[in-house]
Design a protein around this motif. Sequence first.
Motif, PDB file in Angstrom:
ATOM      1  N   VAL B 168       0.835  -1.197   0.000  1.00  0.00           N
ATOM      2  CA  VAL B 168       0.000   0.000   0.000  1.00  0.00           C
ATOM      3  C   VAL B 168       0.871   1.249   0.000  1.00  0.00           C
ATOM      4  O   VAL B 168       1.811   1.356   0.795  1.00  0.00           O
ATOM      5  CB  VAL B 168      -0.903   0.040   1.262  1.00  0.00           C
ATOM      6  N   VAL B 169       0.563   2.199  -0.874  1.00  0.00           N
ATOM      7  CA  VAL B 169       1.186   3.518  -0.806  1.00  0.00           C
ATOM      8  C   VAL B 169       0.357   4.365   0.163  1.00  0.00           C
ATOM      9  O   VAL B 169      -0.850   4.547  -0.025  1.00  0.00           O
ATOM     10  CB  VAL B 169       1.264   4.174  -2.190  1.00  0.00           C
ATOM     11  N   SER B 177       4.605  -2.509   2.986  1.00  0.00           N
ATOM     12  CA  SER B 177       4.760  -3.694   2.150  1.00  0.00           C
ATOM     13  C   SER B 177       4.751  -4.940   3.012  1.00  0.00           C
ATOM     14  O   SER B 177       5.595  -5.113   3.889  1.00  0.00           O
ATOM     15  CB  SER B 177       6.073  -3.604   1.371  1.00  0.00           C
ATOM     16  N   ASP B 178       3.810  -5.780   2.765  1.00  0.00           N
ATOM     17  CA  ASP B 178       3.619  -6.989   3.574  1.00  0.00           C
ATOM     18  C   ASP B 178       3.084  -8.061   2.630  1.00  0.00           C
ATOM     19  O   ASP B 178       1.951  -8.489   2.737  1.00  0.00           O
ATOM     20  CB  ASP B 178       2.615  -6.677   4.698  1.00  0.00           C
ATOM     21  N   LEU B 179       3.932  -8.442   1.686  1.00  0.00           N
ATOM     22  CA  LEU B 179       3.461  -9.287   0.586  1.00  0.00           C
ATOM     23  C   LEU B 179       3.795 -10.766   0.736  1.00  0.00           C
ATOM     24  O   LEU B 179       3.411 -11.558  -0.120  1.00  0.00           O
ATOM     25  CB  LEU B 179       4.032  -8.775  -0.748  1.00  0.00           C
ATOM     26  N   ASN B 180       4.488 -11.153   1.802  1.00  0.00           N
ATOM     27  CA  ASN B 180       4.799 -12.579   1.933  1.00  0.00           C
ATOM     28  C   ASN B 180       3.522 -13.400   2.031  1.00  0.00           C
ATOM     29  O   ASN B 180       2.696 -13.155   2.910  1.00  0.00           O
ATOM     30  CB  ASN B 180       5.652 -12.827   3.188  1.00  0.00           C
ATOM     31  N   PRO B 181       3.369 -14.370   1.153  1.00  0.00           N
ATOM     32  CA  PRO B 181       2.108 -15.122   1.148  1.00  0.00           C
ATOM     33  C   PRO B 181       2.095 -16.229   2.194  1.00  0.00           C
ATOM     34  O   PRO B 181       2.184 -17.406   1.874  1.00  0.00           O
ATOM     35  CB  PRO B 181       2.048 -15.682  -0.279  1.00  0.00           C
ATOM     36  N   ARG B 183       0.254 -18.231   5.412  1.00  0.00           N
ATOM     37  CA  ARG B 183      -1.068 -18.576   5.972  1.00  0.00           C
ATOM     38  C   ARG B 183      -1.206 -18.105   7.418  1.00  0.00           C
ATOM     39  O   ARG B 183      -2.311 -17.939   7.909  1.00  0.00           O
ATOM     40  CB  ARG B 183      -1.226 -20.102   5.954  1.00  0.00           C
ATOM     41  N   LYS B 184      -0.091 -18.014   8.102  1.00  0.00           N
ATOM     42  CA  LYS B 184      -0.118 -17.665   9.522  1.00  0.00           C
ATOM     43  C   LYS B 184       1.014 -16.698   9.788  1.00  0.00           C
ATOM     44  O   LYS B 184       2.163 -16.999   9.460  1.00  0.00           O
ATOM     45  CB  LYS B 184       0.112 -18.915  10.382  1.00  0.00           C
ATOM     46  N   ASN B 185       0.686 -15.594  10.410  1.00  0.00           N
ATOM     47  CA  ASN B 185       1.728 -14.626  10.705  1.00  0.00           C
ATOM     48  C   ASN B 185       1.225 -13.659  11.762  1.00  0.00           C
ATOM     49  O   ASN B 185       0.611 -12.645  11.452  1.00  0.00           O
ATOM     50  CB  ASN B 185       2.106 -13.870   9.417  1.00  0.00           C
ATOM     51  N   ASN B 186       1.470 -13.991  13.010  1.00  0.00           N
ATOM     52  CA  ASN B 186       1.024 -13.143  14.113  1.00  0.00           C
ATOM     53  C   ASN B 186       2.167 -12.277  14.636  1.00  0.00           C
ATOM     54  O   ASN B 186       2.412 -12.188  15.827  1.00  0.00           O
ATOM     55  CB  ASN B 186       0.455 -14.003  15.243  1.00  0.00           C
ATOM     56  N   SER B 187       2.858 -11.605  13.723  1.00  0.00           N
ATOM     57  CA  SER B 187       3.991 -10.781  14.152  1.00  0.00           C
ATOM     58  C   SER B 187       3.592  -9.307  14.184  1.00  0.00           C
ATOM     59  O   SER B 187       4.002  -8.510  13.354  1.00  0.00           O
ATOM     60  CB  SER B 187       5.178 -11.009  13.211  1.00  0.00           C
ATOM     61  N   GLY B 188       2.770  -8.969  15.154  1.00  0.00           N
ATOM     62  CA  GLY B 188       2.310  -7.577  15.289  1.00  0.00           C
ATOM     63  C   GLY B 188       0.921  -7.404  14.712  1.00  0.00           C
ATOM     64  O   GLY B 188       0.347  -8.336  14.152  1.00  0.00           O
ATOM     65  N   TYR B 189       0.373  -6.193  14.875  1.00  0.00           N
ATOM     66  CA  TYR B 189      -0.971  -5.928  14.356  1.00  0.00           C
ATOM     67  C   TYR B 189      -1.030  -6.305  12.878  1.00  0.00           C
ATOM     68  O   TYR B 189      -0.074  -6.067  12.134  1.00  0.00           O
ATOM     69  CB  TYR B 189      -1.323  -4.438  14.454  1.00  0.00           C
ATOM     70  N   ASP B 190      -2.158  -6.837  12.460  1.00  0.00           N
ATOM     71  CA  ASP B 190      -2.324  -7.196  11.049  1.00  0.00           C
ATOM     72  C   ASP B 190      -2.799  -5.957  10.281  1.00  0.00           C
ATOM     73  O   ASP B 190      -3.976  -5.786   9.991  1.00  0.00           O
ATOM     74  CB  ASP B 190      -3.342  -8.336  10.933  1.00  0.00           C
ATOM     75  N   MET B 191      -1.831  -5.082   9.992  1.00  0.00           N
ATOM     76  CA  MET B 191      -2.165  -3.766   9.444  1.00  0.00           C
ATOM     77  C   MET B 191      -2.870  -3.833   8.094  1.00  0.00           C
ATOM     78  O   MET B 191      -3.604  -2.921   7.729  1.00  0.00           O
ATOM     79  CB  MET B 191      -0.903  -2.905   9.328  1.00  0.00           C
ATOM     80  N   LYS B 192      -2.627  -4.882   7.339  1.00  0.00           N
ATOM     81  CA  LYS B 192      -3.255  -4.921   6.013  1.00  0.00           C
ATOM     82  C   LYS B 192      -4.777  -4.907   6.099  1.00  0.00           C
ATOM     83  O   LYS B 192      -5.443  -4.436   5.172  1.00  0.00           O
ATOM     84  CB  LYS B 192      -2.777  -6.137   5.216  1.00  0.00           C
ATOM     85  N   ALA B 208      -0.922  -7.182  -4.138  1.00  0.00           N
ATOM     86  CA  ALA B 208      -1.535  -8.091  -3.166  1.00  0.00           C
ATOM     87  C   ALA B 208      -1.066  -9.511  -3.409  1.00  0.00           C
ATOM     88  O   ALA B 208      -0.776  -9.898  -4.540  1.00  0.00           O
ATOM     89  CB  ALA B 208      -3.054  -8.034  -3.267  1.00  0.00           C
ATOM     90  N   SER B 209      -0.981 -10.261  -2.322  1.00  0.00           N
ATOM     91  CA  SER B 209      -0.784 -11.708  -2.414  1.00  0.00           C
ATOM     92  C   SER B 209      -2.097 -12.373  -2.068  1.00  0.00           C
ATOM     93  O   SER B 209      -2.692 -12.071  -1.029  1.00  0.00           O
ATOM     94  CB  SER B 209       0.300 -12.175  -1.441  1.00  0.00           C
ATOM     95  N   LEU B 210      -2.526 -13.248  -2.945  1.00  0.00           N
ATOM     96  CA  LEU B 210      -3.869 -13.816  -2.827  1.00  0.00           C
ATOM     97  C   LEU B 210      -3.822 -15.324  -2.649  1.00  0.00           C
ATOM     98  O   LEU B 210      -2.977 -15.997  -3.237  1.00  0.00           O
ATOM     99  CB  LEU B 210      -4.665 -13.500  -4.094  1.00  0.00           C
ATOM    100  N   LYS B 211      -4.747 -15.827  -1.861  1.00  0.00           N
ATOM    101  CA  LYS B 211      -4.967 -17.272  -1.751  1.00  0.00           C
ATOM    102  C   LYS B 211      -5.587 -17.795  -3.031  1.00  0.00           C
ATOM    103  O   LYS B 211      -6.514 -17.183  -3.568  1.00  0.00           O
ATOM    104  CB  LYS B 211      -6.007 -17.556  -0.655  1.00  0.00           C
ATOM    105  N   LEU B 212      -5.159 -18.935  -3.456  1.00  0.00           N
ATOM    106  CA  LEU B 212      -5.837 -19.646  -4.538  1.00  0.00           C
ATOM    107  C   LEU B 212      -6.358 -20.969  -3.975  1.00  0.00           C
ATOM    108  O   LEU B 212      -5.955 -21.392  -2.901  1.00  0.00           O
ATOM    109  CB  LEU B 212      -4.865 -19.900  -5.690  1.00  0.00           C
ATOM    110  N   VAL B 213      -7.247 -21.589  -4.724  1.00  0.00           N
ATOM    111  CA  VAL B 213      -7.735 -22.911  -4.328  1.00  0.00           C
ATOM    112  C   VAL B 213      -7.540 -23.871  -5.504  1.00  0.00           C
ATOM    113  O   VAL B 213      -7.267 -23.447  -6.629  1.00  0.00           O
ATOM    114  CB  VAL B 213      -9.226 -22.878  -3.897  1.00  0.00           C
ATOM    115  N   ARG B 214      -7.652 -25.140  -5.224  1.00  0.00           N
ATOM    116  CA  ARG B 214      -7.526 -26.126  -6.299  1.00  0.00           C
ATOM    117  C   ARG B 214      -8.708 -26.008  -7.259  1.00  0.00           C
ATOM    118  O   ARG B 214      -9.827 -25.768  -6.828  1.00  0.00           O
ATOM    119  CB  ARG B 214      -7.450 -27.531  -5.699  1.00  0.00           C
ATOM    120  N   LYS B 215      -8.427 -26.178  -8.515  1.00  0.00           N
ATOM    121  CA  LYS B 215      -9.495 -26.124  -9.516  1.00  0.00           C
ATOM    122  C   LYS B 215     -10.431 -27.319  -9.312  1.00  0.00           C
ATOM    123  O   LYS B 215      -9.965 -28.441  -9.121  1.00  0.00           O
ATOM    124  CB  LYS B 215      -8.850 -26.192 -10.900  1.00  0.00           C
ATOM    125  N   PRO B 216     -11.729 -27.068  -9.341  1.00  0.00           N
ATOM    126  CA  PRO B 216     -12.652 -28.191  -9.137  1.00  0.00           C
ATOM    127  C   PRO B 216     -12.489 -29.275 -10.201  1.00  0.00           C
ATOM    128  O   PRO B 216     -12.234 -28.986 -11.365  1.00  0.00           O
ATOM    129  CB  PRO B 216     -14.032 -27.539  -9.253  1.00  0.00           C
TER     130      PRO B 216
END
Lengths: 471, 471
Positions: B168-169, B177-181, B183-192, B208-216
């Motif tokens: 984010v600018v 900048s907090d782009l590491n994808p 699943r778990k990251n409790n290192s301080g407030y989740d500012m995003k 942005a880093s986005l979650k994907l899922v398996r294609k059905p």
Amino acid sequence: MTSVETALSKLPADIVVRDQDIVSKYTTDFRHLYAGRSMAVLRPRTVAEVQLAVRTLAAHGVPVVPQGGNTSYCTAATPNRDGSEIVISLERLNKVRELDIGNLSMTVDAGCVLSDLQDAALDNDLMLPLSLGSEQSCQIGGNLSTNAGGIAVVKHGMARELVLGLEVVLPDGSLFSDLNPLRKNNSGYDMKQLFIGGEGTLGIITGASLKLVRKPRAVVTAFLAIREISVLSTLLDRAQRFTGDAVTSFEYMSNSSLDLLLSKRPNLRRPLEEASDHYVLLEAATSSHLLDLRGAAEILLEEAMSDGLVIDGAVAANEEHRSHFWHLRENIPEGEVLNGGSVKHDVSVRTSRLAAFIVDASDIVRSCCSEAILSVYGHVGDGNVHFNVVPPHTAQTHEFKEHFERTVSPLIYNLAAQMGGSFSAEYGIGRSKLGLLSEYGDPGKIALMRKLKTALDPNGIMNPGKVIPVA
Amino acid sequence: MTSVETALSKLPADIVVRDQDIVSKYTTDFRHLYAGRSMAVLRPRTVAEVQLAVRTLAAHGVPVVPQGGNTSYCTAATPNRDGSEIVISLERLNKVRELDIGNLSMTVDAGCVLSDLQDAALDNDLMLPLSLGSEQSCQIGGNLSTNAGGIAVVKHGMARELVLGLEVVLPDGSLFSDLNPLRKNNSGYDMKQLFIGGEGTLGIITGASLKLVRKPRAVVTAFLAIREISVLSTLLDRAQRFTGDAVTSFEYMSNSSLDLLLSKRPNLRRPLEEASDHYVLLEAATSSHLLDLRGAAEILLEEAMSDGLVIDGAVAANEEHRSHFWHLRENIPEGEVLNGGSVKHDVSVRTSRLAAFIVDASDIVRSCCSEAILSVYGHVGDGNVHFNVVPPHTAQTHEFKEHFERTVSPLIYNLAAQMGGSFSAEYGIGRSKLGLLSEYGDPGKIALMRKLKTALDPNGIMNPGKVIPVA
């Protein structure tokens, strides 16, 4: 009178506990890492009493330390040593306010013990899919304040994802209330997100509305000896594909973690004949009575064994088997305690990099400190591993830990950082990880955290000395 | 020179578009509710250019209006009318930075069009489970800034739940900048979390880093005529239980919504023989090749018909059927437009109360304004209904809408509020719902929003006049 005494004198006497035999239970943390002091513990019975306590203490400049079940791993709920802070325990706010079966939600007081809420959901044929080691004593307010993880994150997400609404007493004693259990609500900033994972530094969570899920109709639990650690991600991917993403837990256990436990608990044994250095506890569940999840799991196991991903495996045939599998997994931390405790590294990396992290971090430990006993286990389905190190039997426990933390832990955290990982996947920051946040946290993020803290708690009343590194 | 001109003169000329024929496309909103003005549109090519633009404009006190695909329903991305604000379009930041198949994640520029990202995931046998009407033109930065909903929320959650990392600018031009994808990251407030749903008022999302899922592997789509609206929640519950919570969409369509569309598109027809006032488009999907999802759906349909919940139904036999079903659902908004447009109410309540809301709100409209045409449809699996009202053919469209909004809409919103619901489930606030937020928003929440805005954007540079009601 001191300002603390003046403030306490203005509160209802029956919420103020001054007996230091009792108070000391609230001022020492779960892991005995930090012994704080407090003149009193407040035990409000209502949200209004929490507000009154905060407003009164704030008016006299007395900082407060909110406390749930006091199970923090990083002394997030422990007051400091000079006795100037007052603990507010939420334990008497322990009612389920409402459960809406049709909406799959419940609204609860923050002081409810997690396992009581799990039971309340099960009584209604529903499930609260948050489960962690301390569930018999931790409280939901603390779970949300620390964005708890646990053993069901791979399916249901962190605690944050279970929150539909929140009620918070702010540092000035005013109330933020947003408890409507709605699935969608884009009516302004989603302010509740600030307090989830805020570790009580921005306000005191007093109530929450939580998502529930349907109680599973079928649960399949398997204990698998895997060929080598590098197969973890292939096995997880395949398990998800075969079960239709029904995997609820995907937990790794190193053989050395099991050894630590089994050496002290001779009545326990491994459920498999073949030995391996690496085990996985896999559980999948479905709410459907029609889909053959067990059949899918059996095909998964057959194929994984014929491909050599898995050396040996057992699918629990009954609840007794299942409970034996889980007993082993859940008692690994106890196994560490029985062997002198551990230096803990709660690391996450991308799931695609987790095996590499474990291999490289293990190499670091072996080369720096060959006598150390590795105890590596955790929620690898989420990219989260508890990379723990137990002192050798010959060592002076305390000295070993201190030396290891000073000399080797930084190398482990450096590795995690190089791999784009986190030094605190689920434990939070509290007081004991402030140094790590200063070192590895993005300065832009820390600056934003400070702005937020100052905006919401300008006088620094709320759980001071936690989460925000000193400038 | 004015300060705007001075600021613009300091920027690279090839990112500044001053041609008003072009600029006007950026200053008028999608629904033509508001025509703003801007001296120029900036089209930065890099994150650094976004930072430069924000820093330069902020230094001269020039407010900025971030814009993605310009598909806001509440003029959240439109500058004001006095020409003092400058639009920053993210459209040239349109690259997929990285896709990690093993981690089920991708990191992307904010200006990527949503459907391009869906395609990029599909190319890798994965899926980005965010889907909404404007997906061919909306941009992911806008989707995240507005916490978009859409047709897959019942399974995959709102846009917020798909975000692993964010860039984010900030209003001073600095970068968060907090782009590491992870699943778990409790290192301080989740500012995003602040910027998701912040509608560009706290900063400009650039990546942005986005979650994907398996294609059905299997998708089952059914078009169902239901007996009456009160069966919605029973049917949803049963569909989830039979399919093992595999329902990805549970969309309601009133017959009158279909009528509006079919009256203008005579080549389209209902896929069922039996007529009903109420239809459901149900879709379920699984990544498993082993589980018989279609079999489960067929049993569901049989039982629901024999119980009388469903009058008539069809399971799509092929992709052509499926696409016909979805074409009807997706073109309902177009049906409204072809009939003069609609007054929209984007309401959510608990799923357990949704049928009651629709019944009671319909009664209000019938009693206050009997000639109005109801067009009720939406994401009822999430408790979200688009309760829309189309002018009668005989009415002056504009006058009717204005009158309706003034006299009847408040009654509908009052009803939603009484039922603990929201006046904006997925559309956000932008400019056009500020009045509703003032009226129905919790004052404590609005006060917190103001504190946050002031802390992050003290000079009010970032998308002013949106989201935060004037004090």
